[in-house]
Scaffold this active site. Structure first.
Site, PDB file in Angstrom:
ATOM      1  N   TRP A 327      22.194  18.839  25.615  1.00 16.03           N
ATOM      2  CA  TRP A 327      21.398  19.133  26.818  1.00 16.03           C
ATOM      3  C   TRP A 327      21.154  20.627  26.966  1.00 16.03           C
ATOM      4  O   TRP A 327      20.305  21.058  27.735  1.00 16.03           O
ATOM      5  CB  TRP A 327      22.059  18.553  28.069  1.00 16.03           C
ATOM      6  CG  TRP A 327      23.339  19.220  28.530  1.00 16.03           C
ATOM      7  CD1 TRP A 327      24.391  19.599  27.756  1.00 16.03           C
ATOM      8  CD2 TRP A 327      23.694  19.592  29.870  1.00 16.03           C
ATOM      9  NE1 TRP A 327      25.389  20.162  28.527  1.00 16.03           N
ATOM     10  CE2 TRP A 327      24.995  20.166  29.830  1.00 16.03           C
ATOM     11  CE3 TRP A 327      23.062  19.474  31.110  1.00 16.03           C
ATOM     12  CZ2 TRP A 327      25.658  20.639  30.980  1.00 16.03           C
ATOM     13  CZ3 TRP A 327      23.725  19.935  32.241  1.00 16.03           C
ATOM     14  CH2 TRP A 327      24.996  20.512  32.174  1.00 16.03           C
ATOM     15  N   ASP A 328      21.886  21.431  26.200  1.00 11.35           N
ATOM     16  CA  ASP A 328      21.711  22.881  26.214  1.00 11.35           C
ATOM     17  C   ASP A 328      20.232  23.255  26.081  1.00 11.35           C
ATOM     18  O   ASP A 328      19.738  24.165  26.748  1.00 11.35           O
ATOM     19  CB  ASP A 328      22.458  23.523  25.029  1.00 11.35           C
ATOM     20  CG  ASP A 328      23.936  23.178  24.985  1.00 11.35           C
ATOM     21  OD1 ASP A 328      24.299  22.061  25.388  1.00 11.35           O
ATOM     22  OD2 ASP A 328      24.738  24.019  24.538  1.00 11.35           O
ATOM     23  N   GLU A 469      33.650  18.294  31.567  1.00 13.88           N
ATOM     24  CA  GLU A 469      34.175  17.286  30.627  1.00 13.88           C
ATOM     25  C   GLU A 469      35.683  17.071  30.740  1.00 13.88           C
ATOM     26  O   GLU A 469      36.229  16.178  30.091  1.00 13.88           O
ATOM     27  CB  GLU A 469      33.839  17.707  29.189  1.00 13.88           C
ATOM     28  CG  GLU A 469      32.349  17.669  28.904  1.00 13.88           C
ATOM     29  CD  GLU A 469      32.005  18.182  27.503  1.00 13.88           C
ATOM     30  OE1 GLU A 469      32.835  18.887  26.898  1.00 13.88           O
ATOM     31  OE2 GLU A 469      30.893  17.894  27.045  1.00 13.88           O
ATOM     32  N   LYS A 582      36.023  22.349  33.985  1.00 12.68           N
ATOM     33  CA  LYS A 582      35.644  23.123  32.793  1.00 12.68           C
ATOM     34  C   LYS A 582      34.465  24.055  33.067  1.00 12.68           C
ATOM     35  O   LYS A 582      34.434  25.186  32.628  1.00 12.68           O
ATOM     36  CB  LYS A 582      35.277  22.157  31.656  1.00 12.68           C
ATOM     37  CG  LYS A 582      34.877  22.860  30.375  1.00 12.68           C
ATOM     38  CD  LYS A 582      34.599  21.878  29.258  1.00 12.68           C
ATOM     39  CE  LYS A 582      34.192  22.602  27.982  1.00 12.68           C
ATOM     40  NZ  LYS A 582      33.772  21.687  26.932  1.00 12.68           N
ATOM     41  N   GLN A 583      33.458  23.536  33.768  1.00 15.35           N
ATOM     42  CA  GLN A 583      32.215  24.309  33.912  1.00 15.35           C
ATOM     43  C   GLN A 583      31.484  23.878  35.175  1.00 15.35           C
ATOM     44  O   GLN A 583      31.840  22.877  35.792  1.00 15.35           O
ATOM     45  CB  GLN A 583      31.340  24.089  32.689  1.00 15.35           C
ATOM     46  CG  GLN A 583      30.852  22.659  32.507  1.00 15.35           C
ATOM     47  CD  GLN A 583      30.389  22.379  31.088  1.00 15.35           C
ATOM     48  OE1 GLN A 583      31.182  22.043  30.221  1.00 15.35           O
ATOM     49  NE2 GLN A 583      29.098  22.522  30.844  1.00 15.35           N
TER      50      GLN A 583
HETATM   51  C1  BGC Z   1      30.031  21.786  26.926  1.00 14.41           C
HETATM   52  C2  BGC Z   1      28.745  20.999  26.964  1.00 14.41           C
HETATM   53  C3  BGC Z   1      27.767  21.608  25.988  1.00 14.41           C
HETATM   54  C4  BGC Z   1      28.380  21.682  24.601  1.00 14.41           C
HETATM   55  C5  BGC Z   1      27.474  22.378  23.608  1.00 14.41           C
HETATM   56  C6  BGC Z   1      30.566  21.816  25.516  1.00 14.41           C
HETATM   57  O1  BGC Z   1      31.693  22.616  25.465  1.00 14.41           O
HETATM   58  O2  BGC Z   1      30.980  21.234  27.797  1.00 14.41           O
HETATM   59  O3  BGC Z   1      28.201  21.012  28.259  1.00 14.41           O
HETATM   60  O4  BGC Z   1      26.613  20.851  25.938  1.00 14.41           O
HETATM   61  O5  BGC Z   1      29.586  22.399  24.663  1.00 14.41           O
HETATM   62  O6  BGC Z   1      27.217  23.694  23.985  1.00 14.41           O
END
Ligand code: BGC
Length: 729
Positions: A327-328, A469, A582-583
């Site tokens: 999704w980036d 996550e 996490k984010q």
């Molecule tokens: C993140 C995801 C991201 C992926 C690739 C993961 O660590 O939690 O949101 O899409 O890395 O960058």
């Protein structure tokens, strides 16, 4: 240690760690391929690879990953039969750098040999003008001594891989002065061809035969060699070997100066459209340029014979994250190209349209209807993500993760990118060419995923993983639910728009997808779909029960780690039973749907979630920065901008998830840096080709200038602290 200058980054590190970091930091590329910033003689421990975009291979039961090409620029200098490397005890000076205005890597290394200083200086670039071409100037000079070193220059087929080898059936040939190699990938037998030729500079422009060449530094102080290498695959041409030979022959005729000039002219054009100027903050300016450079070297501008390409989560910096598209791209990378090169943003969407069948297969695999896009998408759209995506540090055993089966927001993210593209550009053609079909199939996936609770009298999305996550299999993740609702609303609004203008198209599509009942279902769902609302303090609960988790500090959670590489999420993760995330998650929702919430709610959520966020993903800082700008706090946003923009400069991003190596460049963070400056600090948005700006620059910034490509021309927007202007240039 690295130093960042205007348009140049220099590093003098010599050890293995520096080699790994510089591989990313000093990467050159052109969207077709990228060569890591390692020295020419580097061995496998430094990962000196050339990653090809969109070519994948799977070996045994290991992860499918992008293919690395044999290296036509491999060169090693030796004295008296002893190779001169960075590990040599005769090494006296070493420096590498990258000119990120023009994508030119340089290296200068000196060894003390019998009292003389023997120096290798190289320059190389991956041509933006002819994406199949890698060019290198290799200069050897001696001071205070008479030396006769030897240089070996050859196509290095000893390619290093994370989960390889991926190439076999090697056939080397020397045809006149051209050395060639053809081989093929092991899984799909895709031919990969490399050709190269070495030319010595000087009036005679002598072509060099053989791969090992004695340099006569007794007569001249310095010898300059040019290496022209070309890489083609069977996905680019019927006869990749013939094409590679032709590329090299053309390159040799054109010569270094001409090739470099053509390459630079392409970069000048890229910057004419895509540059952003910041007055009042030199560091931010340099860092932003560096990030935009990384976006451009990952952007697949060239047209491939079979299918569109997109930008992988680690760009073309290596095989980490399986070279997959996450999704980036849609959420963090596409907005920059949407504003500056909309055809590229459209291509990212085409890539998803072309992989819609993969998404359909994934939905069917889990017993759903419609399109469930791959969490990690490669060329077919089938999911490269495994059920066991992390390795436990203590036992070495794979850990069950739920990114693949439960991170369902991915489909909505893809649909969101289509909506954002159409809203901004008014380009309805893409909807007729598969865009609306994609949105409807995504909507249908969610219709089959969501669940009606008769007790609560509402539709809900249960058992999902949101952007955070670390908390898996949660119910009613606010971000995911809001995104699902957005899909339903978008689907119905586009359909009703077309019904008035092109009813035939909708009738045809409805019949093709057998969608009429799903339209009625969506209408029923929309008013009854649950979106978590702010509590009395204005905070939105990230998912059902989140507020009941242990509320402790980030430091407390970190102190519980028994190993620095431990995975924080999943069943046994230190963060899982706590509020530490996490984010950005709710914050991402608020950054995307800001107009639906008052500033007080945005502020309450920012201040609640920020101390509880590890920022363990490079995608986190940008969303916090964007929300801070919406709150009117550019001072809160600024440190997030710096954190985001610095990740590939410092090279200090996360390198491991459990035992899995995840290093590489971070194009989403690079896109996030642009988003923060242009959408955040400048308050830019684009609706129906109309530019809107709400300045909120950091207090020490004087002015930002950026460009937007619209159908009537390139618009230059200048934003100051209290106003803005726009002109067509
Ligand atoms: C993140 C995801 C991201 C992926 C690739 C993961 O660590 O939690 O949101 O899409 O890395 O960058």
């Amino acid at each position: 240690m690295y130093t960042l200058h205007d348009w140049t980054i220099v590093d003098d590190g010599k050890d293995g760690q520096a080699a790994l970091e510089n591989g990313n930091r000093l990467l050159v590329g052109n969207g077709y391929m990228a060569k890591r910033g390692t020295v020419e003689e580097a061995d496998a421990s430094s990962m000196p690879t050339i990653v090809l975009s969109g070519v994948f291979d799977k070996r045994g039961d290991m992860w499918r990953e992008p293919v690395n090409a044999p290296d036509p620029l491999f060169a090693v200098l030796s004295m008296d039969g002893v190779p001169l490397t960075l590990a040599s005890d005769k090494l006296s000076a070493h420096e590498q750098s990258l000119d990120f205005r023009y994508g030119v890597y340089s290296r200068k290394t000196t060894w003390d040999i019998k009292g003389a200083a023997l120096t290798v200086s190289t320059e190389r670039f991956a041509s933006m003008d002819d994406v199949h071409l890698l060019c290198m100037k290799y200069t050897v000079s001696a001071v205070d001594g008479r030396l006769s070193p030897n240089v070996e220059i050859r196509i290095n087929a000893d390619v290093c891989d994370l989960n390889g080898p991926h190439l076999g059936n090697f056939r080397f040939e020397v045809k006149g002065r051209t050395r060639t190699l053809i081989c093929e990938t092991l899984e799909k037998k895709i031919p990969v061809a490399v050709a190269s030729e070495v030319v010595e500079s000087g009036s005679s422009s002598r072509l060099i035969e053989g791969s090992s060449y004695p340099l006569d530094l007794e007569r001249a102080n310095s010898v300059e060699l040019f290496v022209f290498g070309a890489v083609w695959t069977g996905l680019d041409a019927e006869d990749p070997l013939g094409s590679a030979e032709k590329s090299v022959s053309r390159a040799k005729t054109a010569g270094w100066d001409c090739l470099l000039a053509a390459h630079k002219a392409k970069w000048d054009e890229i910057w004419r459209v895509g540059d952003v100027a910041i007055k009042g903050d030199d560091y931010a300016q340099k860092a932003l340029h560096y990030n935009l450079y990384h976006l451009h070297i990952a952007a697949p501008r060239y047209k491939r014979r079979c299918g569109s390409l997109s930008v992988p989560a680690r760009g073309l910096s290596g095989q980490t994250y399986k070279g997959a598209i996450f999704w980036d791209t849609e959420m963090f990378i596409a907005p920059y190209f949407l504003a500056t090169e909309p055809t590229l943003a459209a291509q990212f969407i085409r890539y998803r349209i072309e992989t819609l069948d993969g998404a359909r297969r994934k939905a069917a695999e889990y017993g759903f209807r419609g399109a469930f896009f791959a969490w990690e998408s490669q060329e077919t759209g089938d999911d490269a993500c495994t059920d066991f995506n992390v390795t436990d540090v203590f036992t070495g055993r794979p850990v069950r993760t739920y990114f693949r089966d439960k991170q369902i927001h991915i489909s909505a993210d893809v649909a969101f990118a289509v909506k954002r593209y159409v809203d901004a550009t008014d380009d309805l053609a893409i909807l007729k060419e598969g865009g609306l079909e994609l949105i409807l199939e995504v909507a249908r996936f969610y219709l089959s995923y969501i669940y009606y609770s008769p007790e609560r009298k509402r539709y809900e999305a249960l058992d999902v993983v949101g952007p955070d996550e670390y908390h898996e299999r949660v119910n009613n993740n606010a971000f995911t639910n809001r995104m699902i609702l957005m899909v339903f609303e978008t689907a119905l609004s586009i359909v009703s728009f077309f019904k008035k203008r092109d009813a035939g198209f909708i009738e045809e599509l409805t019949a093709k997808l057998d969608f009429s009942q799903d339209f009625s279902l969506m209408q029923d769902v929309i008013p009854r779909f649950y979106i978590p609302q702010p509590n009395e303090q204005g905070v939105i609960e990230q998912f059902d029960g989140y507020f009941r988790l242990e509320d402790c500090s980030l430091d407390a959670v970190r102190s519980r780690l028994k190993d620095p590489k431990e995975y924080w999420g999943g069943g046994n993760g230190v963060a899982s039973p706590t509020c530490i995330i996490k984010q950005a998650d709710v914050v991402t929702m608020l950054a995307l749907f800001g107009n639906e919430y008052p500033v007080s709610v945005k502020e309450a959520n920012f201040t609640f979630y920020e101390p509880r966020t590890e920022h363990g993903s490079s995608l986190s800082a940008c969303m916090y920065a964007l929300l801070a700008c919406e709150i009117g706090r550019s001072d809160w946003a600024y440190p997030f901008f710096v954190k985001n923009a610095e990740i590939d400069i410092t090279g200090k991003g996360k390198h491991f998830a459990g035992l899995v190596y995840i290093g590489g460049t971070h194009p989403a963070a690079s896109g996030g840096a642009w988003l923060t400056v242009v959408h955040g600090f400048c308050g830019f948005s684009l609706k129906n080709n109309e530019i809107r700006v709400t300045p909120r620059l950091p207090s020490h910034w004087e002015e930002v200038t950026f460009r937007v490509a619209l159908p009537d021309g390139l618009h230059e927007v200048t934003v100051t602290r209290d106003g803005w202007s726009e002109e067509i240039i």
